[in-house]
Design a protein around this motif. Sequence first.
Motif, PDB file in Angstrom:
ATOM      1  N   PHE A 103       0.818  -1.218   0.000  1.00  0.00           N
ATOM      2  CA  PHE A 103       0.000   0.000   0.000  1.00  0.00           C
ATOM      3  C   PHE A 103       0.849   1.263   0.000  1.00  0.00           C
ATOM      4  O   PHE A 103       0.603   2.198  -0.763  1.00  0.00           O
ATOM      5  N   LYS A 104       1.867   1.276   0.897  1.00  0.00           N
ATOM      6  CA  LYS A 104       2.619   2.527   1.068  1.00  0.00           C
ATOM      7  C   LYS A 104       3.548   2.816  -0.106  1.00  0.00           C
ATOM      8  O   LYS A 104       3.990   3.946  -0.281  1.00  0.00           O
ATOM      9  N   SER A 105       3.861   1.795  -0.900  1.00  0.00           N
ATOM     10  CA  SER A 105       4.785   2.021  -2.013  1.00  0.00           C
ATOM     11  C   SER A 105       4.059   2.111  -3.356  1.00  0.00           C
ATOM     12  O   SER A 105       4.688   2.149  -4.406  1.00  0.00           O
ATOM     13  N   ASN A 106       2.714   2.156  -3.318  1.00  0.00           N
ATOM     14  CA  ASN A 106       1.930   2.233  -4.551  1.00  0.00           C
ATOM     15  C   ASN A 106       1.398   3.661  -4.702  1.00  0.00           C
ATOM     16  O   ASN A 106       0.641   4.140  -3.854  1.00  0.00           O
ATOM     17  N   ARG A 107       1.784   4.337  -5.778  1.00  0.00           N
ATOM     18  CA  ARG A 107       1.351   5.735  -5.988  1.00  0.00           C
ATOM     19  C   ARG A 107      -0.165   5.867  -6.081  1.00  0.00           C
ATOM     20  O   ARG A 107      -0.716   6.934  -5.874  1.00  0.00           O
ATOM     21  N   GLN A 108      -0.844   4.768  -6.426  1.00  0.00           N
ATOM     22  CA  GLN A 108      -2.295   4.841  -6.531  1.00  0.00           C
ATOM     23  C   GLN A 108      -2.952   4.915  -5.142  1.00  0.00           C
ATOM     24  O   GLN A 108      -4.085   5.365  -5.010  1.00  0.00           O
ATOM     25  N   THR A 109      -2.219   4.457  -4.124  1.00  0.00           N
ATOM     26  CA  THR A 109      -2.830   4.383  -2.792  1.00  0.00           C
ATOM     27  C   THR A 109      -2.218   5.343  -1.774  1.00  0.00           C
ATOM     28  O   THR A 109      -2.882   5.751  -0.822  1.00  0.00           O
ATOM     29  N   TYR A 110      -0.954   5.697  -1.946  1.00  0.00           N
ATOM     30  CA  TYR A 110      -0.286   6.499  -0.919  1.00  0.00           C
ATOM     31  C   TYR A 110       0.837   7.324  -1.525  1.00  0.00           C
ATOM     32  O   TYR A 110       1.565   6.799  -2.368  1.00  0.00           O
ATOM     33  N   PRO A 111       1.017   8.586  -1.119  1.00  0.00           N
ATOM     34  CA  PRO A 111       0.117   9.363  -0.248  1.00  0.00           C
ATOM     35  C   PRO A 111      -1.224   9.607  -0.938  1.00  0.00           C
ATOM     36  O   PRO A 111      -1.398   9.288  -2.104  1.00  0.00           O
ATOM     37  N   GLY A 112      -2.137  10.250  -0.204  1.00  0.00           N
ATOM     38  CA  GLY A 112      -3.483  10.445  -0.736  1.00  0.00           C
ATOM     39  C   GLY A 112      -3.662  11.768  -1.461  1.00  0.00           C
ATOM     40  O   GLY A 112      -2.798  12.645  -1.418  1.00  0.00           O
ATOM     41  N   TYR A 113      -4.810  11.902  -2.108  1.00  0.00           N
ATOM     42  CA  TYR A 113      -5.215  13.127  -2.788  1.00  0.00           C
ATOM     43  C   TYR A 113      -5.550  14.205  -1.748  1.00  0.00           C
ATOM     44  O   TYR A 113      -6.105  13.857  -0.713  1.00  0.00           O
ATOM     45  N   PRO A 114      -5.243  15.474  -1.883  1.00  0.00           N
ATOM     46  CA  PRO A 114      -4.668  16.102  -3.086  1.00  0.00           C
ATOM     47  C   PRO A 114      -3.142  16.158  -3.107  1.00  0.00           C
ATOM     48  O   PRO A 114      -2.595  16.585  -4.111  1.00  0.00           O
ATOM     49  N   ASP A 115      -2.468  15.708  -2.008  1.00  0.00           N
ATOM     50  CA  ASP A 115      -0.994  15.748  -2.017  1.00  0.00           C
ATOM     51  C   ASP A 115      -0.455  15.008  -3.244  1.00  0.00           C
ATOM     52  O   ASP A 115       0.532  15.402  -3.845  1.00  0.00           O
ATOM     53  N   ASN A 116      -1.114  13.883  -3.547  1.00  0.00           N
ATOM     54  CA  ASN A 116      -0.700  13.057  -4.675  1.00  0.00           C
ATOM     55  C   ASN A 116      -1.862  13.018  -5.677  1.00  0.00           C
ATOM     56  O   ASN A 116      -2.895  12.408  -5.414  1.00  0.00           O
ATOM     57  N   PRO A 117      -1.715  13.682  -6.818  1.00  0.00           N
ATOM     58  CA  PRO A 117      -2.850  13.778  -7.759  1.00  0.00           C
ATOM     59  C   PRO A 117      -3.252  12.439  -8.365  1.00  0.00           C
ATOM     60  O   PRO A 117      -4.355  12.302  -8.884  1.00  0.00           O
ATOM     61  N   ASP A 118      -2.372  11.417  -8.276  1.00  0.00           N
ATOM     62  CA  ASP A 118      -2.709  10.102  -8.845  1.00  0.00           C
ATOM     63  C   ASP A 118      -3.460   9.208  -7.858  1.00  0.00           C
ATOM     64  O   ASP A 118      -3.834   8.082  -8.182  1.00  0.00           O
TER      65      ASP A 118
END
Length: 378
Positions: A143-158
């Motif tokens: 979970f923590k190493s997957n851009r789709q899951t972490y960090p969360g939106y809006p910090d991470n737009p993906d």
Amino acid sequence: MPDELSLQLPPFNGSIVRVSILYAGRMEIPTAMMLQPQIPGHDIVDAPIYSFLVENDKVGKKLMYDLGMMKDWEERQAPPIRNQMQSANVTVDIPSDVVDILKSASVPLSSINSILWSHHHADHTGDPSLFPPTTSIIVGPGFKSNRQTYPGYPDNPDAHTVQDAFEGRDLIELDFDASPLKVCGLRAIDWFEDDSFYILEALGHTSDHIMALARTSEDRFLLLAGDAAHHVGEFRPTPLLPLPEFIRPSPFGAPRSVIACPGSIFEQIHPCSHSHDSGSFRTTPFYEPLSVINSDPATARVTLEALKVFDASPDVLVILAHDPSLRDILEFYPEGDLTGWERQDGQPNSKEAGTWRFLRDFGTKDIQELVKAQQKTE
Ligand SMILES: [Zn+2]
Ligand SMILES: [Zn+2]
């Protein structure tokens, strides 16, 4: 079937958990977005949203398995989530969310030690920001190493998660490598270390999907199966759990009625009826998942095979996150809990009453007429 897929459940150690099911809203999803082939009359999947309160009194801990959907998802979820829901024509109705239900039952949110996400989809992650920082979030592998899951939106737009869920609290990623335990071929973690609650690695729908096996009495279990399937017709019937000659109670009657209906009436709508192998309608599931709903379809099939084995055991009640067939069978929180689901009291227990109830989804006019003509009181 490989040998390891036999249901050998770990021995009782004196501990159980109390499990309650919360009704956290409902979605309607066009069936063609999720399941194949098309079965006449079942164009829309009625998808209640379930969450579970799990309490282990011996160790004094409470956790939530899934939180349903946040009420203001249209404002706060990442644009890809909103777009997905809109393009799939999904409708959502959340009169009371998990926090409303817990508050109405006077459960302090500070008493919930952890939120266990079956996976990162928005109809499961709820709104953890409403819980105090002492409530941790437990997530599946990677979970923590997957851009789709972490960090969360809006910090991470993906991201398909929301960052304020994580702020100020522990985020615990499960490590199945560190546990030697396997249950029904799936890697498992004995969460409370007392054989009352196992978290199972059940990948395929997403790369972080987990299920949970809760011991509700010495030898009875609930399998909280998340989105390992989206309709029980994906794993019923099977050679392990064939469609009976007479289905009692009838899926079209009251939940615990004595009316039976013949299984043969479902042959005409079973996909097998169009193939050379029409005799196998009693042992072949009605549906297959569309590959687009699973991030890894091959692994999702492995998880589904394990689900079939759990489902065939009279000692295990399988509950999908969105199973409407159990809605009028189970007692919802706070009115009741699921402990004692196996009790008979002279009637079918919750599993017996619920197993074939999904067939009412296929109640076309033809089927209804056949039922009327052929049902009988046993
Ligand atoms: Zn999902
Ligand atoms: Zn879901």
